[in-house]
Write an enzyme that holds these catalytic residues in place. Structure first.
Site, short mmCIF file in Angstrom:
data_model
loop_
_atom_site.label_atom_id
_atom_site.label_comp_id
_atom_site.label_asym_id
_atom_site.label_seq_id
_atom_site.Cartn_x
_atom_site.Cartn_y
_atom_site.Cartn_z
N THR A 388 55.78 18.53 -23.02
CA THR A 388 56.20 20.16 -23.55
C THR A 388 56.28 20.86 -22.76
O THR A 388 56.02 20.67 -21.79
CB THR A 388 55.41 20.78 -24.93
OG1 THR A 388 55.44 19.35 -26.11
CG2 THR A 388 55.84 21.88 -25.89
N ASP A 430 56.45 13.19 -34.67
CA ASP A 430 55.39 14.25 -35.12
C ASP A 430 55.09 14.45 -36.85
O ASP A 430 54.30 15.38 -37.31
CB ASP A 430 56.03 15.65 -34.82
CG ASP A 430 55.62 16.20 -33.54
OD1 ASP A 430 54.19 15.19 -33.22
OD2 ASP A 430 55.38 17.05 -32.59
O1 DON Z 1 55.32 19.70 -31.98
C1 DON Z 1 54.08 19.75 -31.66
O2 DON Z 1 53.30 19.73 -31.50
C2 DON Z 1 54.69 18.88 -30.16
N1 DON Z 1 55.19 17.65 -30.46
C3 DON Z 1 53.95 18.81 -29.10
C4 DON Z 1 54.42 17.77 -27.97
C5 DON Z 1 54.04 18.40 -26.80
O3 DON Z 1 53.29 20.23 -26.31
C6 DON Z 1 53.99 17.67 -25.40
N2 DON Z 1 52.99 17.93 -24.55
N3 DON Z 1 52.62 18.19 -23.81
#
Ligand code: DON
Length: 575
Positions: A388, A430
């Site tokens: 992310t 998610d």
């Molecule tokens: O929205 C969320 O909480 C996850 N899809 C975030 C994923 C994430 O942070 C991966 N990262 N480094």
């Protein structure tokens, strides 16, 4: 062979440099050189600053501010540049959240451009005929993709910016068309997913798979199809993505690979403005994401659960301070699993969850001498490679922008949207694909976060602002899946309670406990005696890879201080 490569590389660099010499400007007036760039971890600036995951994207953001843009212009240009130079997470095929403060009206806004489930999604779409969860399908390939929200989010940001979208997207177009040089980390990242790219794509040729083998630091990544998509957005606005040729490319890819996103799903996607979640912590105002992210609620719960305790006196990374924060996290993540989901589909009891009475009652069984075991539930493993990306931006007017976007894990679904040239997210994972079955971050959920058509999946993203006496103080955020809120919490506690510089606050090792699995995850670098004493209190401790890649901007004595996380290629820029 090596010499031949070096000669070819030098010739390539010579021509590329010539192109840039004729066209030195990546977006008029910018000094962005995609062939020579360095990482700058921290800086102190007068006018504006950007901290994000890639030096070129930070530079692009600052360049548009120099041309008269504000922090919102920088947010749009930086996010678009990240979609090119940081394709593992920067994106137009994913989604995210933005928390921002508009200096002229001293007001805060929150934009939700989270992906949503396609209209043909259904609650049990990832279960096999025996009712077992098939996580391969929720985590990779066409069926794992939610309807992307990022482009809609950027157009929702535009009214707060000063320059035209056409100008703001120009640097990204040039970077995609002409290419940029890969760092070692980026080359390794692309190589590590080479087999996945081949497996989960229907087109023979995609930009991320090098015809001649593996990527090396110094190679140039050119993305012509992505450049064309960005040009369509430049010409037709959001319709250049959600309708017409780009939408058709997405649809064709879905048809070839068994995905379910339709033209109507794309056309009907809307970014939403929501009321930011704000609360007080030790006299500071913290402003963050409401559902469909769990991030702000977890921040509020944990910080307010630890507030009555003398965290500073307990000592940084002492047994007691780690125990206190971990126990607060345990309780908060248990609430997340039960109560949190898309508020348009599920009534989230948000004010009850952060009421003082409730939080005091939640901590009433906190035992300073021992860990409270979480319920025994099948534990998932938290992966170390997560993708992310977060951008923290501020300008001297006092505009503050925190924006976190995601493809979910590294290169999302690994599937490129056909000839549109960008990676699609795998955000469907998610959702709670089945009650009690952990997602890729080990998080479990139930009814609140069950799949339904057009519903937004629960997130942990926490782009956050902190005000001091009503004035701008911190812009903070990070990637990291379920570790996002805990990284943000620890960064805030490090600055507010332990009076650390922002640079130190983000560099210090982090720990994480999310109720299920009942494991206290720690980065390298904790005192082994403290870890032993925590074990004696009942904790199961597991060392893991980096937690978060946090970017912070601090307003201090009329200056803007910027710090980027040393765990990646993260870099700041400013002027
Ligand atoms: O929205 C969320 O909480 C996850 N899809 C975030 C994923 C994430 O942070 C991966 N990262 N480094």
């Amino acid at each position: 062979m090596k010499t031949k490569f070096l000669i070819l590389f030098s010739i390539g660099l010579y021509y590329a440099n010539n192109i840039y010499a004729q066209n030195p400007i990546v977006g008029a007036g910018l000094e962005v050189d995609p062939y020579h760039y360095e990482i700058t971890r921290t800086g102190t600036y007068e006018n504006g600053t950007v901290a994000c995951a890639h030096p070129l994207a930070s530079q692009v953001g600052v360049a548009v501010m120099k041309r008269g843009g504000n922090a919102f212009d920088a947010a749009i240009a930086t996010q678009l540049a990240l979609a090119v130079v940081y394709p593992g997470a920067g994106n137009i095929g994913g989604g995210g959240f933005m928390t921002a403060r508009i200096a002229s009206s001293s007001s805060n806004i929150m934009l939700d451009f989270r992906e949503k489930a396609p209209s043909h999604a259904s609650r049990d779409m990832y279960l096999d005929k025996d009712g077992n969860a098939v996580l391969e399908k929720s985590q990779n390939g066409h069926l794992s993709a939610g309807v992307p929200g990022t482009v809609a989010g950027l157009f929702k940001t535009l009214p707060y910016a000063k320059l035209s979208f056409k100008e703001l997207i120009e640097p990204a177009i040039i970077l995609a068309e002409k290419g940029f040089v890969l760092s070692e980390k980026e080359a390794n990242g692309l190589n590590s997913d080479r087999a996945n790219f081949i497996k989960y794509n229907t087109l023979k040729k995609i930009a991320f798979v090098k015809d001649t083998g593996i990527w090396h630091a110094g190679d140039t990544l050119v993305q012509p199809e992505l450049a064309e998509t960005l040009k369509r957005i430049q010409k037709d606005g959001a319709k250049g993505f959600y309708e017409g040729k780009t939408a058709n490319y997405i649809l064709e890819e879905m048809k070839r690979g068994g995905g379910i996103i339709t033209l109507d799903d794309l056309k009907n996607y809307e970014a939403k403005e929501r009321i930011p979640l704000s609360f007080q912590y030790r006299g500071y105002e913290v402003i963050s994401t409401p559902p469909p992210s769990s991030g702000g609620l977890i921040l509020a719960q944990v910080l307010r659960m630890i507030e009555p305790f003398p965290v500073a006196d307990m000592g940084f990374h002492s047994t007691l301070s780690i125990h206190l924060i971990a126990e607060a996290e345990r309780r908060s993540f248990a609430d997340r699993a039960k109560f949190m989901g898309d508020p348009d589909f599920w009534k989230v009891p948000d004010s009850a969850l952060i009421s003082t009475k409730y939080l005091m009652q939640r901590m009433s069984d906190f035992n300073p001498d021992s860990a409270t075991p979480s319920k025994l539930i099948d534990a998932g493993n938290i992966p170390v490679s997560e993708q992310t990306t977060h951008i923290s931006i501020a300008d001297k007017q006092g505009n503050m922008v925190a924006i976190t976007t995601t493809l979910n894990n590294h290169f999302g679904s690994k599937t490129v949207a056909g000839h549109a040239g960008f990676i699609l997210n795998d955000e469907m994972d998610d959702f709670s694909v089945k009650p009690g079955v952990p997602n890729m971050y080990g998080a479990i959920g139930g009814e609140a976060n069950a799949i339904a058509p057009n519903k937004r999946m629960l997130s942990a993203m926490s782009p956050t602002l902190v005000l001091k006496n009503g004035n701008p103080f911190l812009v903070v955020g990070t990637p990291g899946g379920t570790t996002i809120p805990t990284s943000v919490i620890q960064s805030i506690v490090n600055v507010i309670d332990y009076k650390m510089s922002i640079e130190k606050a983000i560099a210090e090792p982090k720990f994480h406990l999310q109720w299920s699995p009942d494991i206290l995850y720690v980065e390298k670098g904790f005192d082994t005696r403290i870890l032993d004493s925590l074990r004696k209190m009942g904790y199961t401790i597991q060392e893991r890879g980096g937690i978060g890649r946090t970017e912070i901007v601090e307003f201090k004595n009329g200056k803007l201080l910027s710090a980027s996380d040393p765990r990646g290629d993260d870099s700041v820029a400013g002027y």
